[in-house]
Scaffold this active site. Structure first.
Site, mmCIF file in Angstrom:
data_model
loop_
_atom_site.group_PDB
_atom_site.id
_atom_site.type_symbol
_atom_site.label_atom_id
_atom_site.label_comp_id
_atom_site.label_asym_id
_atom_site.label_seq_id
_atom_site.Cartn_x
_atom_site.Cartn_y
_atom_site.Cartn_z
ATOM 1 N N ARG A 104 46.573 78.963 24.685
ATOM 2 C CA ARG A 104 45.734 78.203 25.620
ATOM 3 C C ARG A 104 45.157 79.207 26.608
ATOM 4 O O ARG A 104 45.897 79.891 27.312
ATOM 5 C CB ARG A 104 46.541 77.124 26.354
ATOM 6 C CG ARG A 104 45.766 76.489 27.499
ATOM 7 C CD ARG A 104 46.407 75.238 28.052
ATOM 8 N NE ARG A 104 46.244 74.110 27.146
ATOM 9 C CZ ARG A 104 46.424 72.839 27.497
ATOM 10 N NH1 ARG A 104 46.785 72.528 28.728
ATOM 11 N NH2 ARG A 104 46.255 71.875 26.624
ATOM 12 N N HIS A 131 39.054 71.864 22.270
ATOM 13 C CA HIS A 131 40.466 71.449 22.277
ATOM 14 C C HIS A 131 40.745 70.698 20.965
ATOM 15 O O HIS A 131 40.981 69.482 20.958
ATOM 16 C CB HIS A 131 40.710 70.541 23.489
ATOM 17 C CG HIS A 131 42.160 70.304 23.798
ATOM 18 N ND1 HIS A 131 43.191 70.960 23.162
ATOM 19 C CD2 HIS A 131 42.748 69.454 24.700
ATOM 20 C CE1 HIS A 131 44.349 70.536 23.653
ATOM 21 N NE2 HIS A 131 44.107 69.623 24.579
ATOM 22 N N GLN A 134 43.842 68.221 20.230
ATOM 23 C CA GLN A 134 43.750 66.881 20.806
ATOM 24 C C GLN A 134 42.972 65.956 19.872
ATOM 25 O O GLN A 134 43.296 64.772 19.742
ATOM 26 C CB GLN A 134 43.072 66.938 22.181
ATOM 27 C CG GLN A 134 43.032 65.600 22.901
ATOM 28 C CD GLN A 134 44.410 65.105 23.302
ATOM 29 O OE1 GLN A 134 45.154 65.837 23.939
ATOM 30 N NE2 GLN A 134 44.742 63.877 22.932
ATOM 31 N N ASP A 219 37.395 62.030 30.107
ATOM 32 C CA ASP A 219 38.269 63.141 30.508
ATOM 33 C C ASP A 219 37.972 63.414 31.982
ATOM 34 O O ASP A 219 37.005 62.872 32.546
ATOM 35 C CB ASP A 219 37.949 64.367 29.625
ATOM 36 C CG ASP A 219 38.901 65.542 29.824
ATOM 37 O OD1 ASP A 219 39.955 65.364 30.476
ATOM 38 O OD2 ASP A 219 38.582 66.640 29.332
ATOM 39 N N CYS A 259 42.566 62.175 26.938
ATOM 40 C CA CYS A 259 43.540 63.200 26.506
ATOM 41 C C CYS A 259 44.670 63.366 27.513
ATOM 42 O O CYS A 259 45.735 63.871 27.157
ATOM 43 C CB CYS A 259 42.836 64.520 26.260
ATOM 44 S SG CYS A 259 42.061 65.251 27.713
ATOM 45 N N ARG A 287 50.184 63.872 19.556
ATOM 46 C CA ARG A 287 50.069 65.337 19.588
ATOM 47 C C ARG A 287 51.236 65.956 18.805
ATOM 48 O O ARG A 287 51.062 66.903 18.049
ATOM 49 C CB ARG A 287 50.088 65.840 21.040
ATOM 50 C CG ARG A 287 48.872 65.463 21.879
ATOM 51 C CD ARG A 287 47.617 66.149 21.406
ATOM 52 N NE ARG A 287 47.741 67.593 21.441
ATOM 53 C CZ ARG A 287 47.598 68.360 22.534
ATOM 54 N NH1 ARG A 287 47.288 67.798 23.689
ATOM 55 N NH2 ARG A 287 47.728 69.670 22.479
HETATM 56 N N1 NVA Z 1 39.020 69.128 29.993
HETATM 57 C C1 NVA Z 1 40.393 69.259 30.443
HETATM 58 C C2 NVA Z 1 41.341 68.898 29.340
HETATM 59 C C3 NVA Z 1 42.803 68.982 29.711
HETATM 60 C C4 NVA Z 1 43.719 68.666 28.569
HETATM 61 C C5 NVA Z 1 40.633 70.672 30.923
HETATM 62 O O1 NVA Z 1 40.192 71.608 30.271
HETATM 63 O O2 NVA Z 1 41.265 70.835 31.985
HETATM 64 N N1 CP Z 2 45.953 66.691 26.712
HETATM 65 C C1 CP Z 2 46.545 67.884 26.969
HETATM 66 O O1 CP Z 2 46.267 68.894 26.320
HETATM 67 O O2 CP Z 2 47.459 67.845 27.963
HETATM 68 P P1 CP Z 2 48.221 69.086 28.634
HETATM 69 O O3 CP Z 2 47.201 69.834 29.464
HETATM 70 O O4 CP Z 2 49.293 68.452 29.466
HETATM 71 O O5 CP Z 2 48.771 69.964 27.563
#
Ligand code: NVA
Ligand code: CP
Length: 303
Positions: A104, A131, A134, A219, A259, A287
């Site tokens: 990540r 992502h 997800q 989101d 998500c 997930r």
């Molecule tokens: N768009 C959000 C998704 C988190 C799972 C982010 O990147 O923070």
């Molecule tokens: N939806 C998701 O990826 O959540 P986290 O940021 O908690 O991993």
């Protein structure tokens, strides 16, 4: 050796994605069988997190344990990457000791660089651009509740962010129509929009977009790394809240997904996660199952 990575949904064919989702459902329904005969004993996953996480960390770590293997949490603050060791060197060393790596990070090119130098499968666990894990969970959830998503109308309300761009890839790979309702200046990548114009449309009005939708997704307005834009974004997205009135415009059997984490009072109204059309808790749980199927797929396809 052929190494299969999962950096975006485009790393799999539509048939392979269907196979992973069906296997995720099967694994969810056969937890005990897998626990009795775990397929990946002594298999070790490295989990490199340069951003926060609840669901992703827990689902990968629990998933690896359930498959009989181990997962190792790696934070840049604790490893030499945070002190300037190049990502290429990190990839070579990590992949010489691990069986699979989950990342990540911020820029998507950082993930691509790591994958280029890795001798084992690399999974995108979120970048600024995509992502895809997800989406596996979301597509599994839709399949469980309503069957095939092919030909359905999916509406994305809000920022043209990493989740939105993964929905765009999914529109092509799973063959549905995606309508994106977003304010001017917050559209997804223009080149991606041009490439996917047969499956994706952008509108300004969330109410117009939501009409007769089969699935509504949203989101946060400010993603990780955009915290300083919060106030500006709250203004820009004020007309893009998913609430009861908006879900009232969708089909009777429509579903709502997010998500998570969610900001109540911003992109969703206070009680929306408990709405009759909301399936967010199953989506979050999936997930775990979808990613176990993904891990199995990547490990068995890489040889
Ligand atoms: N768009 C959000 C998704 C988190 C799972 C982010 O990147 O923070
Ligand atoms: N939806 C998701 O990826 O959540 P986290 O940021 O908690 O991993």
């Amino acid at each position: 050796m052929t190494v299969r990575h999962f950096l975006t949904l485009n790393d799999c064919t539509p048939d392979e994605l269907q196979q992973i989702i069906h296997r995720g459902i099967e694994m969810k329904n056969n937890l005990r069988a897998i626990a009795n005969d775990p397929p990946f004993k002594n298999t070790v996953m490295g989990m490199l997190f340069e951003k926060s996480s609840t669901r992703t960390r827990v689902s990968f770590e629990a998933g690896m344990a359930q498959l009989g293997g181990h997962a190792m949490f790696l934070s840049p603050n604790d490893i030499q990457l945070g002190r300037g060791e190049p990502i290429e060197d990190t990839a070579i060393v990590l992949s010489s000791m691990l069986d699979i790596i989950m990342v990540r990070t911020f820029g998507h090119e950082r993930l691509e660089k790591l994958a280029e130098f890795s001798s084992v499968p690399v999974i995108n666990a979120l970048t600024d651009s995509y992502h895809p894990c997800q989406l596996l969970a979301d597509m599994q959830t839709y399949q469980e509740y309503r069957g095939s998503i092919k030909g359905k109308k999916v509406v994305w309300v809000g920022d043209g962010n990493n989740m939105c761009q993964s929905y765009m890839n999914a529109a092509k790979q799973f063959d549905f129509q995606l309508v994106i309702a977003c304010p001017e200046g917050y559209e997804p990548n223009k080149q991606l929009l041009d490439q996917l114009s047969a499956h994706v449309t952008v509108l300004r009005s969330a109410t117009e977009a939501a009409k007769d939708a089969d699935l509504v997704v949203t989101d946060v307005w400010a993603s990780m790394g955009q915290e300083e834009e919060q106030a500006k974004r709250e203004k820009a997205f004020a007309d893009y809240q998913v609430n009861e009135a908006l879900l009232g415009l969708t089909k009777d059997d429509a579903l709502f997904m997010h998500c998570l984490p969610a900001h109540r009072g911003e992109e969703i109204s206070e009680n929306l996660l408990e709405h009759a059309k909301s399936v967010v808790w199953d989506e979050a749980e999936n997930r775990l199952h979808a990613q176990k199927a993904l891990i199995e797929f990547l490990l068995t396809q890489s040889n």
